[in-house]
Design an enzyme around this catalytic site. Sequence first.
Site, PDB file in Angstrom:
ATOM      1  N   LYS A  78       0.840  -1.127  -0.243  1.00  0.00           N
ATOM      2  CA  LYS A  78      -0.150   0.121  -0.240  1.00  0.00           C
ATOM      3  C   LYS A  78       0.887   1.355   0.019  1.00  0.00           C
ATOM      4  O   LYS A  78       0.362   2.243  -0.493  1.00  0.00           O
ATOM      5  CB  LYS A  78      -1.013   0.111   1.224  1.00  0.00           C
ATOM      6  CG  LYS A  78      -1.956  -1.036   1.117  1.00  0.00           C
ATOM      7  CD  LYS A  78      -3.106  -0.743   0.092  1.00  0.00           C
ATOM      8  CE  LYS A  78      -4.439  -1.957   0.136  1.00  0.00           C
ATOM      9  NZ  LYS A  78      -5.368  -1.723  -0.789  1.00  0.00           N
ATOM     10  N   GLU A 137      -9.731   5.793   3.346  1.00  0.00           N
ATOM     11  CA  GLU A 137     -10.529   4.643   3.861  1.00  0.00           C
ATOM     12  C   GLU A 137      -9.175   3.646   4.301  1.00  0.00           C
ATOM     13  O   GLU A 137      -8.206   3.671   3.653  1.00  0.00           O
ATOM     14  CB  GLU A 137     -11.401   4.287   3.206  1.00  0.00           C
ATOM     15  CG  GLU A 137     -11.104   3.203   2.164  1.00  0.00           C
ATOM     16  CD  GLU A 137     -10.107   3.591   1.003  1.00  0.00           C
ATOM     17  OE1 GLU A 137      -9.245   2.774   0.514  1.00  0.00           O
ATOM     18  OE2 GLU A 137      -9.981   4.969   0.820  1.00  0.00           O
ATOM     19  N   SER A 183       1.575  -9.854  -0.715  1.00  0.00           N
ATOM     20  CA  SER A 183       1.258  -8.517  -0.692  1.00  0.00           C
ATOM     21  C   SER A 183       1.441  -7.633   0.522  1.00  0.00           C
ATOM     22  O   SER A 183       1.727  -6.464   0.656  1.00  0.00           O
ATOM     23  CB  SER A 183      -0.393  -8.167  -1.101  1.00  0.00           C
ATOM     24  OG  SER A 183      -1.083  -8.908  -0.008  1.00  0.00           O
TER      25      SER A 183
END
Length: 407
Positions: free
Chosen positions: A97, A119, A386
């Site tokens: 991210k 969010e 991830s």
Amino acid sequence: MSTSTNTLLTQPDANGHFGTYGGMFVPETLMAALTELTEEYLRAKSDPDFQGELARLLREYVGRPTPLTFAERWTEHLGGARIYLKREDLLHTGAHKINNALGQILLAKRLGKNRIIAETGAGQHGVATATVCAKFGFECTVYMGKVDMERQALNVARMKFLGAKVVPVTAGQATLKEAVNEAMRDWVTNVRGTHYILGSALGSHPFPMIVRDFHRVIGEEARRQILEREERLPDVLVACVGGGSNSIGLFHPFLDDKEVRMIGVEAGGEGIVHGRHAARFAGGKLGVLQGTKTWLLADADGQIELTHSVSAGLDYPAIGPEHAYLHDLGRTEYVYATDDEALDAFQEVSRMEGIIPALESSHAFAHVKKLAPTMAKDAIIIAGCSGRGDKDVAQAARIVFGEEFVG
């Protein structure tokens, strides 16, 4: 072959459509901000100074490139294809991210907006956004469902230490969809001085394009690394898919390589039963949600269905529009893994490779467990790791060991 020309039509049109998917389904008050963002992003994309600063920060602050790790013991155990893990878990903040959060904070700086909202579901995007806001001295507000705050308490604390205001959302299921709703309401109210760092490859144009582009570095590195290591491309790419940011980042640089299969793994939850999963292609339909037209979970009247996943990051009723487009083209495949399968893979990779993966990544690994033994021993799989599983350890321990871990 060391680069991908990517001739497949995957750039959205002027209105943000990937084929029939995508678009800009937002209140009129946001159209000017989205147009401004689109224009500024296209300028930044061709600006050597912007790209140079982003590359430097990815290298010096975030920790790119990430390794491509051969999972030797797991490969031997499964008895089939050679398995490589693309290690986004080793990035600063612990997940992919940060790639997008860093790119978007640089865009916000160019736009002259120093208040940031976001969010978050599993909390990794919230942590990444709080991190880049701390680095650049921007105000940060993160919306997070109350249910997700309880199961991801570690990431809530991290965001607070980084100076972010974490706003609990109690409406509806109190998970990711509701957090997006609240972030959108904030943006509509405060659009002039606020930039919304949306965390996945979904929402209104230009976000699916922007988020994808900032995550393409995952696939670009993996492509280069596997060619250096094996002197050929992989047979299969496997990645988990919630909104689809890490998967589209891994897949995109390989789209023109027709011999490479690409498999996205959705959250099968407790099975394909209404309200107990988040596998959009297994039980969904075409619809519009939170700014975009895409494949989503809805009932016969078009009402969004409840979702469930052991993983907070995959518990979302819609998929990014580019994934829906690639699915229609037949270029990508989508399957699902259940909660039990993901937890099993979580434990197996932890014990065999000394890598505790995020529960999101564990969904991809669950499919690798099924796929690898069916393939030849000289075949190659690259699976996206991830994120790391620190955030999930307490939750997994309650389920697997029946134990509460505190501290």
